[in-house]
Design a protein around this motif. Structure first.
Motif, PDB file in Angstrom:
ATOM      1  N   ALA A 129     -14.914  34.225  28.196  1.00 33.95           N
ATOM      2  CA  ALA A 129     -13.656  33.646  29.751  1.00 33.95           C
ATOM      3  C   ALA A 129     -12.406  34.993  28.793  1.00 33.95           C
ATOM      4  CB  ALA A 129     -12.753  32.599  29.808  1.00 33.95           C
ATOM      5  N   ASN A 130     -13.210  35.879  28.441  1.00 35.28           N
ATOM      6  CA  ASN A 130     -12.078  37.675  27.825  1.00 35.28           C
ATOM      7  C   ASN A 130     -11.966  38.583  29.102  1.00 35.28           C
ATOM      8  OD1 ASN A 130     -14.636  38.501  28.073  1.00 35.28           O
ATOM      9  ND2 ASN A 130     -14.272  39.158  25.976  1.00 35.28           N
ATOM     10  N   ALA A 131     -12.735  38.124  30.282  1.00 33.72           N
ATOM     11  CA  ALA A 131     -12.161  39.287  31.544  1.00 33.72           C
ATOM     12  C   ALA A 131     -13.231  40.706  30.961  1.00 33.72           C
ATOM     13  CB  ALA A 131     -11.158  39.911  31.542  1.00 33.72           C
ATOM     14  N   ALA A 132     -13.869  40.615  30.307  1.00 35.46           N
ATOM     15  CA  ALA A 132     -14.499  41.862  29.421  1.00 35.46           C
ATOM     16  C   ALA A 132     -15.732  41.565  29.120  1.00 35.46           C
ATOM     17  CB  ALA A 132     -14.214  42.353  28.350  1.00 35.46           C
ATOM     18  N   LYS A 142      -8.884  35.246  39.431  1.00 40.22           N
ATOM     19  CA  LYS A 142      -7.212  35.240  38.387  1.00 40.22           C
ATOM     20  C   LYS A 142      -6.391  33.872  38.601  1.00 40.22           C
ATOM     21  CE  LYS A 142      -3.601  37.766  36.257  1.00 40.22           C
ATOM     22  NZ  LYS A 142      -3.949  38.614  35.041  1.00 40.22           N
ATOM     23  N   ALA A 143      -6.538  33.698  39.728  1.00 37.24           N
ATOM     24  CA  ALA A 143      -5.471  32.246  39.746  1.00 37.24           C
ATOM     25  C   ALA A 143      -6.291  30.823  39.031  1.00 37.24           C
ATOM     26  CB  ALA A 143      -5.517  31.827  41.430  1.00 37.24           C
ATOM     27  N   ILE A 144      -7.124  31.089  39.230  1.00 34.52           N
ATOM     28  CA  ILE A 144      -8.534  29.438  38.400  1.00 34.52           C
ATOM     29  C   ILE A 144      -8.213  29.733  37.280  1.00 34.52           C
ATOM     30  CG2 ILE A 144     -10.616  29.308  38.135  1.00 34.52           C
ATOM     31  CD1 ILE A 144     -11.360  29.768  40.874  1.00 34.52           C
ATOM     32  N   ALA A 145      -7.905  31.317  36.546  1.00 36.29           N
ATOM     33  CA  ALA A 145      -8.254  31.402  34.772  1.00 36.29           C
ATOM     34  C   ALA A 145      -6.584  31.149  34.561  1.00 36.29           C
ATOM     35  CB  ALA A 145      -8.046  32.745  34.807  1.00 36.29           C
ATOM     36  N   ALA A 146      -5.700  30.682  35.435  1.00 33.61           N
ATOM     37  CA  ALA A 146      -4.053  30.451  35.152  1.00 33.61           C
ATOM     38  C   ALA A 146      -4.510  28.925  35.299  1.00 33.61           C
ATOM     39  CB  ALA A 146      -3.380  30.942  35.838  1.00 33.61           C
ATOM     40  N   GLY A 147      -5.018  28.063  35.662  1.00 33.80           N
ATOM     41  CA  GLY A 147      -4.935  26.578  35.957  1.00 33.80           C
ATOM     42  C   GLY A 147      -5.050  26.561  37.288  1.00 33.80           C
ATOM     43  N   VAL A 148      -5.351  27.423  38.601  1.00 35.03           N
ATOM     44  CA  VAL A 148      -4.728  26.696  39.031  1.00 35.03           C
ATOM     45  C   VAL A 148      -6.258  26.005  40.313  1.00 35.03           C
ATOM     46  CG1 VAL A 148      -4.321  27.471  41.794  1.00 35.03           C
ATOM     47  CG2 VAL A 148      -3.267  28.149  40.016  1.00 35.03           C
ATOM     48  N   PRO A 149      -6.751  25.248  40.780  1.00 37.44           N
ATOM     49  CA  PRO A 149      -8.754  24.873  41.306  1.00 37.44           C
ATOM     50  C   PRO A 149      -8.274  25.433  42.081  1.00 37.44           C
ATOM     51  CG  PRO A 149      -7.028  22.616  41.203  1.00 37.44           C
ATOM     52  CD  PRO A 149      -5.361  24.164  40.406  1.00 37.44           C
ATOM     53  N   ARG A 150     -10.149  25.619  42.480  1.00 36.95           N
ATOM     54  CA  ARG A 150     -10.674  27.284  43.143  1.00 36.95           C
ATOM     55  C   ARG A 150     -10.062  27.184  44.736  1.00 36.95           C
ATOM     56  NH1 ARG A 150     -16.578  27.053  44.500  1.00 36.95           N
ATOM     57  NH2 ARG A 150     -16.062  26.258  46.202  1.00 36.95           N
ATOM     58  N   GLU A 151      -9.656  25.622  45.166  1.00 37.41           N
ATOM     59  CA  GLU A 151      -9.803  25.508  46.683  1.00 37.41           C
ATOM     60  C   GLU A 151      -8.271  25.881  46.827  1.00 37.41           C
ATOM     61  OE1 GLU A 151     -11.462  23.583  45.036  1.00 37.41           O
ATOM     62  OE2 GLU A 151     -13.479  23.112  45.836  1.00 37.41           O
ATOM     63  N   VAL A 152      -7.512  25.828  45.789  1.00 36.74           N
ATOM     64  CA  VAL A 152      -5.963  25.856  46.463  1.00 36.74           C
ATOM     65  C   VAL A 152      -5.929  27.211  45.540  1.00 36.74           C
ATOM     66  CG1 VAL A 152      -3.875  25.874  45.521  1.00 36.74           C
ATOM     67  CG2 VAL A 152      -5.198  23.894  45.310  1.00 36.74           C
ATOM     68  N   ALA A 153      -6.671  27.944  45.033  1.00 35.05           N
ATOM     69  CA  ALA A 153      -6.417  29.846  44.525  1.00 35.05           C
ATOM     70  C   ALA A 153      -6.751  30.295  46.204  1.00 35.05           C
ATOM     71  CB  ALA A 153      -7.090  29.865  43.770  1.00 35.05           C
ATOM     72  N   GLU A 154      -7.793  29.135  46.468  1.00 35.79           N
ATOM     73  CA  GLU A 154      -7.777  30.400  47.917  1.00 35.79           C
ATOM     74  C   GLU A 154      -7.443  30.101  48.773  1.00 35.79           C
ATOM     75  OE1 GLU A 154     -13.195  29.387  47.056  1.00 35.79           O
ATOM     76  OE2 GLU A 154     -11.991  28.183  48.392  1.00 35.79           O
TER      77      GLU A 154
END
Length: 553
Positions: free
Chosen positions: A75-78, A159-171
């Motif tokens: 999970a280091n975006a690389a 990007k939002a999920i990585a910040a702790g936002v649930p996937r459905e909320v991020a979508e």
């Protein structure tokens, strides 16, 4: 990728991608999954974990070739050595990889990891197969379990999920931020192709704009529901001659997201001409919106979403933009004249890409003397992509009004058979104005031959105001039609003679507020580079200080 200069465009390497599919150098990592048990064992024996296969497609505008895909286990975006990876994508953008986990924990880690796609100058978007996709490498991503297509929109969700936002909320947040259907996030290839739709207001265009931000190194961002409001203010536009001759536009927002899903920004305008305060009629044009002719003054909100990129809707949603900030510069303590000179010169990087500079300030920087900006003063550069044609507008309801109640009355009252070109006074009395210039030194006037045809006349006039009339001659004829558009009656010319000189802007006549007025219709956006522009503006702190130096009330 190297941009090939041309007479019409000179975008960044990503420009062809925005022109043909905004950024396209994906270094990829991810896909869909399937697994097969490779063994079991009797009681007490070792259990072999099933191999896992991921497959999918990398896309920006269309499918991307030579994107490198991997599963981002740490999970280091690389894409790191040892992480599951696929061979470079082919011309169809497809990838496939197989991973053999060592134990149940490895299986779980794989299934919960995002998938990445690295885009490089060697990557090619199918929308522009003769050019590289990007000048600078960047990474796209997709959430775990949703990697059938890795694209710029899935990157926002991740990007939002990585910040702790649930996937459905991020979508939902990404869909709201960009003004798209959430279902399009994972596949927008059924949207009109860029070759047939010039930056249409679609998920495909939103993806291209997001990719462009990534290519330029701009961090993309999703603002989740409930995020703290951030108030803002800025100088939108200043034309300054002296304290008695200027025009200024200022914008302010409390940053609070309203029930409609937008933060509301309000623009105030003021000015003087030879010491006389400008009227609101002169400062705010009347715009054709879905509600008919509307004066979008300081009481009508500009609607903006939060995040990067963001969406802005102007004047009852008549014009839509996607935009993002490319640079934010602290100018505290710097000489105002030096900063304004820099602001007016523009951003060298964006100008090298051939992106149009929408200059926000016209003045002589020397007017500012040795004054310096205070603490908190900033200069912000933002790139905007216009998603639709600018609407028709009445520029000034004080000067563009004619003494007729209806279009029919104007046609009957200005017959070409009665036109007298002998003096400016007789020309004004027998023709209709507000038709604009036909070249640098002549303006158009018009009279009506019959119920379907009009006669134009060319009259000498002095730029830039064109308020006077000299000698007039017969110019050309055009058919015209009377029709109702968005609840408004309009007279439109089939062959408006001033269109070429006015760079595609046409003029006509309309009914509003019990009178006939001249209106203007901006040119249609003919290519993607015409839809792109950037501006650099001062924030409220900087403008408040500069306003005092200039003597503006």
């Amino acid at each position: 990728m190297q941009i090939q200069p041309s007479a019409s465009t000179s975008f960044p390497a990503v420009r062809p991608l925005l022109l043909c599919g905004l950024v396209a150098s994906l270094y990829a990592c991810g896909g869909g999954s399937s697994g097969t048990d490779s063994g079991g064992g009797n009681g007490g024996g070792t259990v072999t974990q099933p191999a896992i296969t991921l497959s999918g497609t990398v896309a920006i505008d269309q499918a991307v070739r030579n994107a490198a895909v991997c599963v981002d286990l740490n999970a280091n975006a690389a894409c790191d050595t040892g992480e599951p990876s696929a061979a470079a994508t082919g011309s169809d953008g497809k990838f496939s990889l197989t991973y053999q986990p060592g134990d149940a924990a490895a299986t779980a880690a794989f299934n919960q990891a995002p998938v990445l796609a690295r885009i490089t100058p060697e990557s090619v978007d199918a929308a522009d197969p003769t050019s590289t996709a990007t000048a600078k490498a960047f990474v796209l991503s997709a959430p775990a379990g949703k990697s059938a297509q890795i694209n710029p929109l899935t990157s926002l969700v991740q990007k939002a999920i990585a910040a702790g936002v649930p996937r459905e909320v991020a979508e939902a947040a990404v869909a709201r931020q960009l003004g798209i259907d959430a279902a399009r996030i994972y596949d927008y290839q059924s949207d009109a192709a860029s070759s047939t739709a010039v930056l249409a207001d679609t998920a495909r265009t939103a993806a291209k704009v997001t990719a462009y931000a990534l290519e330029l190194g701009v961090p993309i961002q999703v603002t989740a529901p409930g995020a703290a409001a951030v108030a803002s203010s800025q100088l939108a536009l200043l034309n300054y001659g002296n304290a008695q001759n200027y025009s200024v536009r200022e914008r302010r927002s409390d940053g609070v997201v309203q029930a409609d899903g937008f933060a509301h920004q309000f623009e105030t305008r003021s000015g003087k001409t030879n010491g006389t305060v400008s009227t609101q009629e002169a400062l705010f044009p009347v715009t054709l919106t879905s509600s008919g002719w509307t004066r979008c003054d300081s009481s009508v909100a500009r609607l903006t979403t939060q995040g990067v990129p963001s969406r802005t809707l102007l004047c009852n949603q008549s014009t839509a933009y996607l935009s993002f900030t490319t640079a934010l510069q602290d100018v505290s303590g710097k000489p105002m004249a030096e900063v304004i000179t820099q602001l007016r010169a523009g951003d060298t990087t964006l100008q090298a890409e051939g992106i149009r500079h929408d200059r926000s300030l016209e003045m002589d920087p020397a007017t500012l003397g040795s004054a310096v900006f205070p603490q908190g003063a900033q200069m912000r550069t933002a790139l905007s992509v216009q998603l639709n044609r600018s609407p028709a507008f009445i520029n000034n309801t004080a000067t563009d009004r004619f003494g007729f109640a209806t279009l029919e009355a104007m046609i009957a009252g200005r017959p070409s058979s009665a036109v007298n070109l002998s003096t400016p006074a007789t020309v004004r009395a027998t023709t209709v104005g507000a038709a604009g210039p036909v070249d640098a030194n002549h303006v158009l006037r018009v009279a009506f031959i019959d119920a379907a045809n009009a006669q134009f006349y060319s009259c000498e006039s002095t730029p830039p105001a064109y308020n006077d009339l000299g000698a007039c001659t017969v110019h050309s004829q055009s058919a015209y039609t009377l029709a109702t558009s968005q609840g408004v009656r309009m007279l439109t010319f089939a062959d408006f003679p001033g269109k070429t000189y006015m760079q595609g802007v046409t003029r006509g006549y309309t009914e509003f507020d019990g009178s006939v007025f001249g209106y203007r219709l901006p040119a249609a956006i003919a290519s993607e580079d015409q839809a792109l522009s950037y501006s650099t503006r001062l924030n409220g702190v900087a403008w408040t200080a500069m306003k005092a130096v200039l003597g503006i009330e």
